[in-house]
Each structure stands twice: as C-alpha cells, then as structure tokens.
Design a protein around this motif. Structure first.
Motif, PDB file in Angstrom:
ATOM      1  N   TYR A   1     -23.081 -22.323  -3.232  1.00 62.09           N
ATOM      2  CA  TYR A   1     -24.074 -21.047  -3.606  1.00 62.09           C
ATOM      3  C   TYR A   1     -25.343 -21.687  -3.312  1.00 62.09           C
ATOM      4  O   TYR A   1     -26.067 -21.109  -3.862  1.00 62.09           O
TER       5      TYR A   1
ATOM      6  N   LYS B   1     -21.691 -25.951 -14.979  1.00 58.32           N
ATOM      7  CA  LYS B   1     -20.211 -26.217 -13.684  1.00 58.32           C
ATOM      8  C   LYS B   1     -19.033 -25.938 -13.859  1.00 58.32           C
ATOM      9  O   LYS B   1     -18.981 -25.634 -13.313  1.00 58.32           O
ATOM     10  N   THR B   2     -18.550 -26.485 -15.046  1.00 57.22           N
ATOM     11  CA  THR B   2     -16.753 -26.293 -15.046  1.00 57.22           C
ATOM     12  C   THR B   2     -16.711 -25.051 -15.658  1.00 57.22           C
ATOM     13  O   THR B   2     -15.797 -24.430 -15.209  1.00 57.22           O
TER      14      THR B   2
ATOM     15  N   LEU C   1     -10.562 -16.647  -9.666  1.00 59.19           N
ATOM     16  CA  LEU C   1     -10.317 -15.771  -8.490  1.00 59.19           C
ATOM     17  C   LEU C   1     -10.144 -15.973  -7.302  1.00 59.19           C
ATOM     18  O   LEU C   1      -9.353 -15.353  -6.648  1.00 59.19           O
ATOM     19  N   ARG C   2      -9.615 -17.288  -7.108  1.00 59.80           N
ATOM     20  CA  ARG C   2      -9.119 -17.896  -6.058  1.00 59.80           C
ATOM     21  C   ARG C   2      -6.791 -18.010  -6.649  1.00 59.80           C
ATOM     22  O   ARG C   2      -7.063 -17.577  -5.521  1.00 59.80           O
TER      23      ARG C   2
ATOM     24  N   ILE D   1     -11.987  -7.130 -11.728  1.00 69.08           N
ATOM     25  CA  ILE D   1     -13.247  -7.288 -12.294  1.00 69.08           C
ATOM     26  C   ILE D   1     -12.908  -6.961 -14.217  1.00 69.08           C
ATOM     27  O   ILE D   1     -13.071  -7.703 -15.475  1.00 69.08           O
TER      28      ILE D   1
ATOM     29  N   ILE E   1     -20.731 -16.059 -12.772  1.00 67.12           N
ATOM     30  CA  ILE E   1     -21.433 -15.303 -11.730  1.00 67.12           C
ATOM     31  C   ILE E   1     -22.157 -15.055 -10.735  1.00 67.12           C
ATOM     32  O   ILE E   1     -23.389 -14.864  -9.644  1.00 67.12           O
TER      33      ILE E   1
ATOM     34  N   ILE F   1     -14.212 -19.050 -10.988  1.00 69.07           N
ATOM     35  CA  ILE F   1     -13.656 -19.212  -9.143  1.00 69.07           C
ATOM     36  C   ILE F   1     -12.462 -19.291  -9.644  1.00 69.07           C
ATOM     37  O   ILE F   1     -11.539 -18.909  -8.359  1.00 69.07           O
ATOM     38  N   ASN F   2     -12.010 -19.820  -9.976  1.00 67.54           N
ATOM     39  CA  ASN F   2     -10.643 -20.979 -10.096  1.00 67.54           C
ATOM     40  C   ASN F   2      -9.495 -19.631 -10.375  1.00 67.54           C
ATOM     41  O   ASN F   2      -8.181 -18.888  -9.592  1.00 67.54           O
TER      42      ASN F   2
ATOM     43  N   LEU G   1     -27.167 -24.627  -5.046  1.00 66.90           N
ATOM     44  CA  LEU G   1     -27.729 -24.641  -6.365  1.00 66.90           C
ATOM     45  C   LEU G   1     -28.195 -26.109  -6.430  1.00 66.90           C
ATOM     46  O   LEU G   1     -29.156 -26.480  -7.771  1.00 66.90           O
TER      47      LEU G   1
ATOM     48  N   LEU H   1     -25.808 -17.015 -11.287  1.00 68.95           N
ATOM     49  CA  LEU H   1     -25.429 -18.688  -9.977  1.00 68.95           C
ATOM     50  C   LEU H   1     -25.265 -18.095  -9.165  1.00 68.95           C
ATOM     51  O   LEU H   1     -26.531 -19.288  -8.068  1.00 68.95           O
ATOM     52  N   PHE H   2     -24.873 -17.388  -8.590  1.00 70.36           N
ATOM     53  CA  PHE H   2     -24.345 -17.209  -7.177  1.00 70.36           C
ATOM     54  C   PHE H   2     -25.244 -16.225  -6.579  1.00 70.36           C
ATOM     55  O   PHE H   2     -26.012 -16.058  -5.929  1.00 70.36           O
ATOM     56  N   PHE H   3     -25.400 -15.293  -7.777  1.00 70.60           N
ATOM     57  CA  PHE H   3     -25.749 -14.021  -7.109  1.00 70.60           C
ATOM     58  C   PHE H   3     -27.631 -14.129  -6.921  1.00 70.60           C
ATOM     59  O   PHE H   3     -28.502 -13.805  -6.076  1.00 70.60           O
TER      60      PHE H   3
ATOM     61  N   ASN I   1     -17.992 -22.243 -14.523  1.00 71.19           N
ATOM     62  CA  ASN I   1     -17.809 -21.704 -13.156  1.00 71.19           C
ATOM     63  C   ASN I   1     -17.238 -21.697 -12.484  1.00 71.19           C
ATOM     64  O   ASN I   1     -16.741 -21.271 -12.551  1.00 71.19           O
ATOM     65  N   ARG I   2     -16.389 -22.539 -12.353  1.00 74.99           N
ATOM     66  CA  ARG I   2     -15.152 -23.549 -12.328  1.00 74.99           C
ATOM     67  C   ARG I   2     -14.176 -22.763 -12.368  1.00 74.99           C
ATOM     68  O   ARG I   2     -12.807 -22.259 -11.176  1.00 74.99           O
TER      69      ARG I   2
ATOM     70  N   LEU J   1      -7.257 -14.340  -5.307  1.00 73.76           N
ATOM     71  CA  LEU J   1      -7.067 -13.922  -3.913  1.00 73.76           C
ATOM     72  C   LEU J   1      -6.000 -15.137  -3.035  1.00 73.76           C
ATOM     73  O   LEU J   1      -6.261 -14.438  -2.176  1.00 73.76           O
TER      74      LEU J   1
ATOM     75  N   LEU K   1      -6.215 -18.357  -2.600  1.00 75.19           N
ATOM     76  CA  LEU K   1      -7.203 -18.993  -2.213  1.00 75.19           C
ATOM     77  C   LEU K   1      -6.715 -20.140  -2.283  1.00 75.19           C
ATOM     78  O   LEU K   1      -6.751 -20.445  -3.585  1.00 75.19           O
TER      79      LEU K   1
ATOM     80  N   GLU L   1     -18.962 -25.707  -6.567  1.00 74.73           N
ATOM     81  CA  GLU L   1     -19.252 -24.725  -6.128  1.00 74.73           C
ATOM     82  C   GLU L   1     -20.568 -24.595  -6.207  1.00 74.73           C
ATOM     83  O   GLU L   1     -21.181 -23.343  -5.709  1.00 74.73           O
ATOM     84  N   LEU L   2     -21.469 -25.088  -6.695  1.00 74.52           N
ATOM     85  CA  LEU L   2     -22.737 -25.352  -6.906  1.00 74.52           C
ATOM     86  C   LEU L   2     -22.790 -25.694  -5.701  1.00 74.52           C
ATOM     87  O   LEU L   2     -24.267 -24.984  -5.237  1.00 74.52           O
TER      88      LEU L   2
ATOM     89  N   SER M   1     -15.587 -31.034 -11.319  1.00 69.80           N
ATOM     90  CA  SER M   1     -16.384 -31.282 -12.391  1.00 69.80           C
ATOM     91  C   SER M   1     -17.009 -30.161 -12.300  1.00 69.80           C
ATOM     92  O   SER M   1     -17.757 -29.634 -12.428  1.00 69.80           O
ATOM     93  N   GLY M   2     -16.797 -28.865 -10.718  1.00 74.39           N
ATOM     94  CA  GLY M   2     -17.656 -28.397 -10.371  1.00 74.39           C
ATOM     95  C   GLY M   2     -19.010 -28.227  -9.789  1.00 74.39           C
ATOM     96  O   GLY M   2     -19.207 -27.184  -9.209  1.00 74.39           O
TER      97      GLY M   2
END
Lengths: 185, 260
Positions: free
Chosen positions: B17, A169-170, A179-180, A133, A144, A176-177, B19, A147-149, A172-173, A183, A185, B13-14, B9-10
């Motif tokens: 999620y 979108k991008t 994070l991966r 974090i 995150i 997540i990258n 969404l 959008l996610f929680f 967030n992507r 991890l 992943l 992920e959505l 494009s992402g």
C-alpha cells in the motif's frame, strides 16, 4: 471476474526491463497493467471525473519521466506509482483550494464508484465485484478504503475506525486474505 | 525472525500500500530478497489489490491514453489492442508480396511468350523457305516428267561402255520441237575439274558434234539436262572431259553410247 489486463502475466521485473530499454511498447504495457487500478484510486480521492482524467495523464507523464528515480530496494514498482497517483491527486485537491479535504476524502468509500455502473469498464467485472462486496465484511471495505485507496496511516485509520492501533495491520491482512481466497491468489 | 510470523503480521500489505516508513520499506525489501516465500506473498497481495482496484475503475477513454503519449512525445501510435492492427498490416504486406511475385511471374511468362513468338516466327520463315524450295523442286520434276512423257519423243537408251560398264543414260529427242533432254541419272558423279559432254554422232563417217555439257551435275537432283538440238543425229555418246568441255570427244572416257 475482476478486471485484469492482458499483460497480467508480465512481472514487474520484465516490465522494468522494457521500460529501461525505452521501448515504446513498454508504455502501452505499463498503461495496460496499471491505469485502471490507479484511475480508481484517483477517482476516490478526486471526485470529479474530468479532473481525475487530468490527474491520470499527469501521473503517467510523471512515471515515464521519473522512471530513473525508482529504487527497487525501497519498495515495489506498483507501490511507487501508487504513491505518485495519491500525491498527484492530493496536490490537485490542494490547488483547487478544497476547504476541508480530509472530510471530503472520508465522506464516501471506493464502493461508491460502482454507483456509476453504466460507466464501468466491464459489466461482467462489476457483477463479480458486487457479489464479492456483498460477502466482504463492512469493516473490510472501510479498512481497505482508508489504507489502500486513501493512504491513511495506521494511526489515522485506528482513530477513524475506533479500533486499537495494533489490530489495524492484522485486520487489513484478514480482509486481503478474503480477497485472495475469492481470487484464488 | 520467523518468516511465517512476519507474513502474518500484516506488514507486507502495508508495504504494498506504500504506508511504511523508509526504514521499514528497506527492511521488507531485504526480507523479500532473502526469503522467496515473502517475495511470493508480496506479489500475491499486489495482484489482489491491483485486481480489486482495477475492477472499480470508472471508464476512461482511449483518447486519454493517446493524450498521454502525445505529451510524452511517444511517436509509436500503438493502441492498447495492437494485435489485430498488426495482423492486418502483415496481411497488407503479404498481399503486396504475393502481388509482386505474381507480377514477376507474369512478366517472366510474358518474356517466355515473346521468345516463343520470335522462335515461332523464325520457324515459320524457315518452313516457308522450305516450302518454296519444295515447290520449285516439284515444278522442276513436273517439267522433267512432262518432257519425258511427251509422245513425240524419240527415246535413245545409252548403255555403259568400257570405262564404266554400269553407267547408262537416256536421250529424249523431240523431233517436232527440236528439244533434246538427257537423263543422266545412271552416270557416276564426275570427279572435280571434270564435266560430262554430250555428243551427237553421225556414223558414216563417224562425226561427233558437241551438243552441250552436263553442268552443275551434283546440284541437279533430277539429273535431267536440256541440251542443244542435234540435227540428224544417228547416235549419242557421253564422254568425261576437262571442265569447259573439249572440241572433240576423248574416246577413252566414253561412258555411254546408244544408237537412235
């Protein structure tokens, strides 16, 4: 490092086969694989720990009883149960007549759950997460979280974060990258 | 559409999620089905977000899990960590099986031991009988020996005659006790239906007097027979006679003869 379950190597398909066989062990696997993830989402939405436990129970009862209505062509099984968790939590909030649930939702993010460090499932996991974090950009935590929680739409998130709709979108992507990468992943 | 561009494009992920609109969900789902690299990407994203969110999960008790199962009426009371329980269950069964085999083995052993006791008992009885028999035999031999060894005996040797020159016999005559024994070990076994008869003889004139039959010749191992008192015998003879004996000796079947 992160909280992982013993059945982490079981795939969604393998789990679904077991669930459809009405194998009672499948329920244990299901719970093992996803209860922690869903419980953290529920806790972000429903801030009361006891109520969150009630919601978690309700969510798993719904999953088990409505398993036949899950349609693979419309999304991931995890996504399906995630939506059940979110919707059940929101129903709970509404039934409690929260005046301004929207404001309530956005008052603090999922990292807040770490405050209760002594109640964390696994302290080693906590340390791993805290390190991560620190490295994670504040923008990533926010995006995150929303959008996610909290299940914000792209539109809502772009307004909340004051960023162009097209970049939600991008961004967030990219988060997540990160994070991966962490991890592996 | 270029899958790489699609991934970057992402939208995936959505998708995870939850969404996207229903139409978008179906589109991504179809793309994932047709492009393994998209499906792999979705799975990696899902693993990432599940791991992240799981790590933030506050503690929730095992009791919660049991409550849910109770609500669903799932009888199987498996706790999340089932392996040690199973292991101890198997141990229980294994122990029971071992115990059962042990009991079976002991039971069989007991049966064998009982059989052994019975057969040893039978053997003992047999040996006891044999011992009694030997004891009797021994006494008989002792008696015979005592009779023969008596110093007051007059010993008369009877030698083989024409019918069977190899045969012989001895007469032990105790003149004080008036007891007469015949040692017939030198006589062949009589044919069936025939018996040896012992005669006391006076020579002038030749007068035979029967003093007894050598009955049960084959079963008398010592071949020592007690016969009647002789009076004043001058010689002894043994003839083979029909069973039951004869009034006068059949001289053609005179086996042995001897003078006092």
């Amino acid at each position: 490092m992160f909280a992982t379950t013993k059945k982490e190597n079981m795939t969604q398909d393998e789990l679904l086969v077991l669930i459809h066989q009405k194998d009672e062990k499948a329920f244990t696997y299901l719970y093992d694989m996803y209860s922690k993830s869903l419980f953290s989402v529920i806790n972000v939405l429903v801030k009361n720990r006891e109520e969150a436990e009630d919601v978690l129970q309700e969510v798993f009862v719904k999953i088990w009883k409505n398993i036949d209505s899950y349609n693979e062509s419309k999304g991931r099984f995890y996504t399906w149960i995630l939506n059940i968790a979110r919707n059940t939590s929101i129903d709970k909030l509404r039934s409690k007549n929260f005046n301004d649930s929207q404001k309530n939702l956005s008052s603090d993010n999922f990292v807040h759950l770490l405050d209760d460090s002594n109640k964390m499932v696994n302290k080693i996991d906590t340390i791993g997460i805290q390190e991560f974090i620190k490295k994670l950009k504040p923008k990533c935590i926010q995006i995150i979280d929303l959008l996610f929680f909290k299940g914000y739409t792209q539109q809502e998130a772009s307004e909340e974060l004051a960023i162009p709709l097209g970049t939600v979108k991008t961004q967030n992507r990219n988060c997540i990258n990160d994070l991966r990468l962490y991890l592996k992943l | 559409m270029d899958t790489k561009e699609y991934i970057e494009s992402g939208i995936l992920e959505l998708y995870v999620y939850g969404l996207l609109s229903e139409a978008e969900n179906i589109e991504v789902s179809t793309m994932a089905k047709n492009h393994p690299e998209i499906n792999d990407e979705i799975i990696a994203i899902e693993k990432g977000i599940v791991a992240l969110s799981s790590s933030f999960s506050p503690f929730h008790s095992v009791a919660n899990f049991e409550k849910i199962k109770a609500k669903l009426e799932l009888k199987h009371s498996g706790v999340i960590e089932m392996k040690p329980k199973n292991w101890s269950n198997y141990m229980g069964w294994a122990a029971a099986v071992v115990l059962l085999i042990g009991i079976g083995f002991q039971y069989q052993k007991l049966g064998q031991t009982n059989d052994q006791i019975v057969s040893i008992g039978n053997e003992k009885e047999k040996i006891t009988k044999e011992l009694n028999f030997l004891d009797q035999k021994n006494k008989a031999v002792e008696t015979s020996l005592a009779v023969i060894r008596d110093q007051k005996n007059t010993v008369v040797a009877l030698s083989g005659q024409a019918v069977n020159p190899k045969s012989f016999a001895k007469v032990y005559w105790n003149k004080e006790t008036k007891v007469v024994y015949v040692d017939a070990a030198g006589l062949p076994e009589p044919p069936k239906g025939m018996v040896y008869q012992v005669w006391a003889l006076k020579l002038n004139p030749l007068t035979p007097t029967s003093i007894g039959l050598l009955a049960n010749f084959d079963t008398n191992n010592q071949k020592i027979f007690a016969v009647q008192d002789t009076g004043n015998a001058e010689a002894f003879g043994i003839t083979l006679e029909p069973a039951g004996g004869s009034l006068s000796p059949t001289m053609e079947k005179l086996y042995t003869l001897g003078k006092v």
